[in-house]
Every structure is written in C-alpha cells, then in structure tokens.
Design a protein around this motif. Structure first.
Motif, short mmCIF file in Angstrom:
data_model
loop_
_atom_site.label_atom_id
_atom_site.label_comp_id
_atom_site.label_asym_id
_atom_site.label_seq_id
_atom_site.Cartn_x
_atom_site.Cartn_y
_atom_site.Cartn_z
N SER A 86 9.26 48.11 66.77
CA SER A 86 8.84 46.57 66.63
C SER A 86 9.15 45.64 67.71
O SER A 86 8.56 44.97 68.14
N PHE A 90 6.54 43.97 69.88
CA PHE A 90 6.51 42.24 69.62
C PHE A 90 7.33 41.56 70.26
O PHE A 90 7.34 40.07 70.34
N PHE A 136 12.44 39.76 61.99
CA PHE A 136 11.81 39.17 61.31
C PHE A 136 11.90 37.55 61.79
O PHE A 136 10.96 36.92 61.68
N PHE A 139 9.19 37.10 64.53
CA PHE A 139 7.85 37.21 63.66
C PHE A 139 7.80 35.67 62.86
O PHE A 139 6.53 34.99 63.12
N TYR A 142 6.50 33.60 66.01
CA TYR A 142 5.08 33.77 65.93
C TYR A 142 4.46 32.87 65.02
O TYR A 142 3.35 32.38 65.11
N LEU A 143 4.83 32.98 63.71
CA LEU A 143 4.09 32.20 62.67
C LEU A 143 3.91 31.00 62.97
O LEU A 143 3.03 30.34 62.74
N ILE A 161 -1.09 39.00 64.65
CA ILE A 161 0.45 38.84 64.27
C ILE A 161 0.28 38.39 62.86
O ILE A 161 1.04 38.73 61.91
N SER A 162 -0.86 37.70 62.38
CA SER A 162 -0.91 37.59 60.70
C SER A 162 -0.96 38.69 59.83
O SER A 162 -0.65 38.80 58.90
N LEU A 165 2.31 40.34 59.91
CA LEU A 165 3.26 39.64 58.94
C LEU A 165 2.98 40.07 57.61
O LEU A 165 3.92 40.36 56.65
N LEU A 187 12.64 35.66 58.51
CA LEU A 187 11.33 34.95 58.94
C LEU A 187 11.27 33.43 58.92
O LEU A 187 10.86 32.80 59.83
#
Length: 257
Positions: A86, A90, A136, A139, A142-143, A161-162, A165, A187
């Motif tokens: 991961s 990412f 996370f 992530f 990114y979110l 990425i969605s 996730l 997250l």
C-alpha cells in the motif's frame, strides 16, 4: 499517479522516506519472527515486539511510547505485505507533493491519533500493531483532495482512490482481528490534517515539466475533469476486479504463513 514504472534504484532515489519505512517494516518483522521462532538465537527481537505492542492497559499505566511504536510493527506475513505494498503504490505521490517534513508529519500524526482513538475506546486488555492507521491517514489526505482540492488530482485517479477507499473500509469490517477504530481514526485524522499540509501543494507528475519548446509549464491539463468519463464503466470494474484478486492472494498467503 498510482502506476509505478520506476526501476528499483530510481524508486529509492525519488522516494527515500517510503523506502525507509518499508525497510523498517521488513527488518523489524524478520527480526521479531526469527527471534520468536528460533528460540532466542537472534537476540532482542521478541523483546522489541513485547515493548512495542499498543496495549491499552499499559498505555494507561504510563507507557506512552506504545502510541508510536505499533506503527512500525507487524506480526503476520500478509499484514506486513499488505501495508508495505500500500505504501509503495499510494505513498509516492504524497511524498513528492508534500515534501519530506510534511509527509512524515502526516504519516506519524495519523498513526498516533489512530492509536490514541483506539486507546480511549477499547478495554484495558486490547492490543494492536501495524501501520494501517498511518496508511489510512494517507488515504484521508487523498479523500480530502477528491472532495475539496480537485486541482491536485485528476478524475481518473480520484475515482480509483475512491474505489480503493470503499474496498478498504469494507474489508476493515469484514476481516477478523483488524483494528477497526485505528483504520477509521487514521482516515479521519489524515483528512483533518490535509488542509494544513496541502495549502501550497502542486499536482504530482512523473515528468514534472514539459520541454522548453512547449512553454516550460507543468504537464497539467486544467480541463482533465471533463474528460475520460469512460473510466466510470469498464475501467472501474477492471480496477475492482484486480483489487479483489489482490485481496484473495493476500488471504491465501496469510493462511500459508
């Protein structure tokens, strides 16, 4: 953004923080398990593991380093493989976009906040390890980009990425033994930190600049969100399919080890 085509040498050179984190993951994993299963022929490994586990009761008694050390420890083969892969896939874009200091800050802060959340919401005998909370957190950044900083991520990578996730959150609740609170708090922490570290960030590019003949600007299309809508159909299904295959392979590996 998430497709890796570098050589091993160029990857190490371009992403030294991620490379260093993976080396720490693998070295500690091997050290702990070789020490554990060789009857102590390799010294200190099992001691490091016992001192590093995030154990709620011990943290409450004052061993606060256990809010940090679990980020670097893994026990099962599938655990260290999944987290390391991961990071490899990412992490690079964020390491380049944020720079060394901000990337390390996001990674460690997300992991620590995930462990703090776990500490407050679990009983005194609960134990956990792993870099998942910190990952996370990435992530989460990114979110935030997908929702509020579309100038930093194109539509194809935003949809990818969605999907990742959604799969990650679903697998968090389906797999036994996962620190659900750590994943969720990681997250949320990453998304909360994102505005602070992205204020002057630029889009990630494998080739940062065009040749001088093209004007020397960054290779960036401001209208990219209006194009390539085809991704939402067959290509999205393809990514989901490959993600499923990867998860199955990791599940098989975990049973072998």
């Amino acid at each position: 953004m998430f497709i890796r085509n570098e050589t091993f040498y160029s990857y190490r050179k371009n992403y030294p923080i991620i490379t260093g984190l993976i080396v720490i993951h693998v070295v500690l994993f091997l050290w702990v398990n070789l020490s554990r299963y060789t009857g102590g022929l390799i010294p200190f490994g099992w001691t490091i593991f016992q001192l590093g586990v995030g154990q709620t009761g011990l943290i409450a008694s004052g061993e606060f380093w256990r809010l940090v050390t679990p980020i670097f420890l893994h026990e099962g083969m599938s655990h260290v493989l999944f987290n390391s892969i991961s990071l490899i896939l990412f992490g690079p874009a964020l390491e380049k976009m944020l720079g060394t200091t901000k990337f390390i800050t996001v990674y460690l802060a997300s992991g620590i906040l995930a462990n703090i959340g776990t500490f407050f919401l679990t009983g005194p005998y609960y134990s956990h390890i792993g870099a998942s909370g910190a990952i996370f957190g990435l992530f989460g950044v990114y979110l935030y980009m997908v929702l509020n900083r579309k100038d930093l991520i194109d539509s194809v990578n935003a949809q990818l990425i969605s999907i990742i996730l959604v799969l990650g959150v679903v697998m968090t609740f389906l797999n036994p033994g996962i620190n659900i609170l750590g994943h969720l708090f990681g997250l949320i922490s990453g998304a909360a930190i994102a505005p602070l570290v992205l204020f002057n960030a630029r889009p990630f590019h494998m080739q940062p600049r065009r040749p001088a003949s093209s004007g020397g600007g960054v290779a960036f299309n401001p209208n990219r969100w209006q194009k390539r809508r085809i991704f939402s159909g067959k290509r999205a299904a393809r990514y989901v399919g490959w993600a499923f295959v990867i998860l199955v392979i990791i599940g098989i590996i975990s049973r072998l080890f």
